[in-house]
Design a protein around this motif. Structure first.
Motif, PDB file in Angstrom:
ATOM      1  N   ASP A  36      -8.232  59.256 -31.557  1.00  0.00           N
ATOM      2  CA  ASP A  36      -9.117  58.327 -32.266  1.00  0.00           C
ATOM      3  C   ASP A  36     -10.547  58.757 -31.999  1.00  0.00           C
ATOM      4  N   HIS A  37     -11.322  59.024 -33.051  1.00  0.00           N
ATOM      5  CA  HIS A  37     -12.671  59.538 -32.835  1.00  0.00           C
ATOM      6  C   HIS A  37     -13.563  58.498 -32.181  1.00  0.00           C
ATOM      7  N   GLY A  38     -14.520  58.998 -31.421  1.00  0.00           N
ATOM      8  CA  GLY A  38     -15.432  58.102 -30.719  1.00  0.00           C
ATOM      9  C   GLY A  38     -16.449  57.483 -31.646  1.00  0.00           C
ATOM     10  N   ARG A  39     -17.255  56.595 -31.093  1.00  0.00           N
ATOM     11  CA  ARG A  39     -18.261  55.903 -31.896  1.00  0.00           C
ATOM     12  C   ARG A  39     -19.600  56.020 -31.185  1.00  0.00           C
ATOM     13  N   ARG A  40     -20.600  56.395 -31.913  1.00  0.00           N
ATOM     14  CA  ARG A  40     -21.960  56.348 -31.386  1.00  0.00           C
ATOM     15  C   ARG A  40     -22.792  55.557 -32.371  1.00  0.00           C
ATOM     16  N   TRP A  81     -31.406  46.394 -31.228  1.00  0.00           N
ATOM     17  CA  TRP A  81     -30.396  47.398 -30.918  1.00  0.00           C
ATOM     18  C   TRP A  81     -29.811  47.203 -29.529  1.00  0.00           C
ATOM     19  N   GLN A  82     -30.605  46.629 -28.620  1.00  0.00           N
ATOM     20  CA  GLN A  82     -30.109  46.402 -27.275  1.00  0.00           C
ATOM     21  C   GLN A  82     -29.003  45.354 -27.276  1.00  0.00           C
ATOM     22  N   ILE A  83     -29.138  44.337 -28.116  1.00  0.00           N
ATOM     23  CA  ILE A  83     -28.114  43.301 -28.217  1.00  0.00           C
ATOM     24  C   ILE A  83     -26.862  43.864 -28.862  1.00  0.00           C
ATOM     25  N   ALA A  84     -27.058  44.610 -29.962  1.00  0.00           N
ATOM     26  CA  ALA A  84     -25.914  45.088 -30.733  1.00  0.00           C
ATOM     27  C   ALA A  84     -25.030  46.010 -29.921  1.00  0.00           C
ATOM     28  N   GLN A  85     -25.569  46.680 -28.907  1.00  0.00           N
ATOM     29  CA  GLN A  85     -24.803  47.674 -28.186  1.00  0.00           C
ATOM     30  C   GLN A  85     -24.404  47.228 -26.784  1.00  0.00           C
ATOM     31  N   SER A  86     -24.376  45.945 -26.526  1.00  0.00           N
ATOM     32  CA  SER A  86     -23.991  45.443 -25.208  1.00  0.00           C
ATOM     33  C   SER A  86     -22.558  44.924 -25.232  1.00  0.00           C
ATOM     34  N   VAL A  87     -21.748  45.390 -24.264  1.00  0.00           N
ATOM     35  CA  VAL A  87     -20.369  44.940 -24.125  1.00  0.00           C
ATOM     36  C   VAL A  87     -20.173  44.439 -22.702  1.00  0.00           C
ATOM     37  N   MET A  88     -19.622  43.246 -22.563  1.00  0.00           N
ATOM     38  CA  MET A  88     -19.461  42.624 -21.257  1.00  0.00           C
ATOM     39  C   MET A  88     -17.967  42.499 -20.940  1.00  0.00           C
ATOM     40  N   LEU A  89     -17.591  42.924 -19.733  1.00  0.00           N
ATOM     41  CA  LEU A  89     -16.184  42.929 -19.332  1.00  0.00           C
ATOM     42  C   LEU A  89     -15.925  41.912 -18.227  1.00  0.00           C
ATOM     43  N   TRP A  90     -14.738  41.337 -18.241  1.00  0.00           N
ATOM     44  CA  TRP A  90     -14.231  40.560 -17.108  1.00  0.00           C
ATOM     45  C   TRP A  90     -12.784  40.963 -16.887  1.00  0.00           C
ATOM     46  N   VAL A  91     -12.506  41.505 -15.705  1.00  0.00           N
ATOM     47  CA  VAL A  91     -11.154  41.894 -15.322  1.00  0.00           C
ATOM     48  C   VAL A  91     -10.743  41.030 -14.137  1.00  0.00           C
ATOM     49  N   LEU A 122     -14.905  54.780 -22.602  1.00  0.00           N
ATOM     50  CA  LEU A 122     -14.937  55.029 -24.043  1.00  0.00           C
ATOM     51  C   LEU A 122     -16.197  54.445 -24.681  1.00  0.00           C
ATOM     52  N   LEU A 123     -16.528  53.232 -24.296  1.00  0.00           N
ATOM     53  CA  LEU A 123     -17.688  52.555 -24.884  1.00  0.00           C
ATOM     54  C   LEU A 123     -18.989  53.258 -24.505  1.00  0.00           C
ATOM     55  N   ILE A 124     -19.114  53.638 -23.240  1.00  0.00           N
ATOM     56  CA  ILE A 124     -20.330  54.315 -22.788  1.00  0.00           C
ATOM     57  C   ILE A 124     -20.466  55.680 -23.449  1.00  0.00           C
ATOM     58  N   ARG A 125     -19.359  56.376 -23.612  1.00  0.00           N
ATOM     59  CA  ARG A 125     -19.401  57.649 -24.332  1.00  0.00           C
ATOM     60  C   ARG A 125     -19.800  57.445 -25.791  1.00  0.00           C
ATOM     61  N   GLY A 126     -19.490  56.283 -26.331  1.00  0.00           N
ATOM     62  CA  GLY A 126     -19.841  55.971 -27.710  1.00  0.00           C
ATOM     63  C   GLY A 126     -21.242  55.415 -27.875  1.00  0.00           C
ATOM     64  N   GLY A 127     -22.010  55.332 -26.797  1.00  0.00           N
ATOM     65  CA  GLY A 127     -23.386  54.883 -26.890  1.00  0.00           C
ATOM     66  C   GLY A 127     -23.614  53.427 -26.568  1.00  0.00           C
ATOM     67  N   PRO A 139     -25.318  44.955 -18.427  1.00  0.00           N
ATOM     68  CA  PRO A 139     -24.903  46.127 -19.214  1.00  0.00           C
ATOM     69  C   PRO A 139     -25.899  47.275 -19.132  1.00  0.00           C
ATOM     70  N   ARG A 140     -25.385  48.473 -18.876  1.00  0.00           N
ATOM     71  CA  ARG A 140     -26.173  49.699 -18.857  1.00  0.00           C
ATOM     72  C   ARG A 140     -25.314  50.844 -19.375  1.00  0.00           C
ATOM     73  N   ARG A 141     -25.962  51.969 -19.604  1.00  0.00           N
ATOM     74  CA  ARG A 141     -25.252  53.177 -19.994  1.00  0.00           C
ATOM     75  C   ARG A 141     -25.158  54.141 -18.812  1.00  0.00           C
ATOM     76  N   GLY A 142     -24.429  55.250 -19.005  1.00  0.00           N
ATOM     77  CA  GLY A 142     -24.467  56.350 -18.052  1.00  0.00           C
ATOM     78  C   GLY A 142     -23.320  56.386 -17.060  1.00  0.00           C
ATOM     79  N   ASN A 143     -23.139  57.553 -16.447  1.00  0.00           N
ATOM     80  CA  ASN A 143     -22.069  57.759 -15.480  1.00  0.00           C
ATOM     81  C   ASN A 143     -22.251  56.901 -14.230  1.00  0.00           C
ATOM     82  N   ALA A 144     -23.495  56.630 -13.875  1.00  0.00           N
ATOM     83  CA  ALA A 144     -23.735  55.788 -12.704  1.00  0.00           C
ATOM     84  C   ALA A 144     -23.165  54.387 -12.916  1.00  0.00           C
TER      85      ALA A 144
END
Length: 293
Positions: A36-40, A81-91, A122-127, A139-144
């Motif tokens: 499945d192709h990624g999304r940016r 754009w900051q709002i549109a690209q924020s994803v929040m997780l709860w595990v 997946l999400l971070i790789r997609g931007g 929410p932040r981006r990056g490997n850190a």
């Protein structure tokens, strides 16, 4: 008082969890990307969206000093754009998640953590910017950020059931909740209500062990919670099967109704199924709620 030797042993035990979890999540994310192709997302521009109170983790560069000077609270100026690209997780990290009915099955906690971290990758790789619900990890981006998520996902809660975090929901963001949802339903209702009020849409993923669906118990059985706070002994476990399955079906229906009202998607994953199929469903379900550009 803790000794240096004990502290080092505890630290090494906790640190040892991270590489395997990261490796499995990276492998799982890579397998899904092959099919499945990624999304940016380019975002929707730099238009001003809103002011919000500064949170733990916000950098000083984000502070709007002109708006903050009007009162005693520091404010952050957010753009669209900051709002549109924020994803929040709860595990869910409650003790009940550390259940597995057979040695060859992963615990619910292990599967939920791998799915949650692989989804974040997946999400971070997609931007996208990914973080946790609440204020602990915005929410932040990056490997850190992936490393921070892995560290926090590796923590165990002591209580049998951990309620979903509902604080600091970012308006119009997206979210994913992963749990067995066996505890009190009221905190789930509260979290989804808070999310809906702020325009947050997302996915509720119900993770169950195969035995929790089939109830294969017979004869004398002692049921004990993983946390050790609950215990029930019966001489005829088979007589409980119909009542148990009825209550489980009722819980599924209630979760589905809550999702329908909140505008969320509901899915079920069994630990006997492949993690790849679970991640693919999560990825596409959340992706469908965010759209593509």
């Amino acid at each position: 008082m803790i000794t240096p030797v004990t502290l080092r042993a505890q630290a090494e035990t906790e640190a040892a969890r991270l590489p395997p979890l990261l490796a499995r999540a990276e492998h799982l994310a890579g397998a899904v990307l092959l099919g499945d192709h990624g999304r940016r997302r380019a975002g929707m521009g730099d238009d001003f969206w809103q002011y919000r109170p500064a949170q733990v983790g916000d950098s000083r560069r984000m502070i709007d000093h002109r708006r903050s000077a009007m009162g005693d609270i520091q404010f952050v100026r957010e753009r669209e754009w900051q709002i549109a690209q924020s994803v929040m997780l709860w595990v869910d990290q409650g003790a009940a998640m550390r259940f597995a009915s057979a040695p060859d099955l992963p615990t619910k906690a292990d599967r939920a953590r791998v799915l949650g971290l692989a989804l974040a990758i997946l999400l971070i790789r997609g931007g996208e910017r990914v973080g946790l619900t609440g204020t602990a990890l915005p929410p932040r981006r990056g490997n850190a950020q992936v490393l921070r998520l892995a560290e926090m996902f590796s923590e165990d809660a002591q209580d049998d059931y951990a309620p979903p975090e509902h604080r600091a929901m970012i308006p119009h963001a997206r979210a994913a909740f992963v749990s067995d949802f066996m505890g009190d339903i009221e905190p789930v209702k509260l979290a989804l209500t808070k999310a809906a009020d702020r325009g947050v849409r997302g996915v509720l993923y119900h993770v169950l062990d195969p035995a929790e669906e089939a109830f294969p118990f017979r004869g004398r059985t002692i049921f004990e919670s993983v946390g050790g706070t609950l215990e029930h002994e019966t001489l005829k476990a088979s007589e409980l099967k119909d009542r148990y399955l009825s209550r489980l079906a009722a819980r599924k229906d209630e979760l589905q109704q809550l999702c329908s009202v909140a505008g969320w998607q509901y899915g079920i994953h069994h630990t006997g199924s492949s993690a790849q199929s679970g991640l693919l469903w999560l990825w596409r379900a959340l992706d469908g709620g965010m759209g593509r550009t």
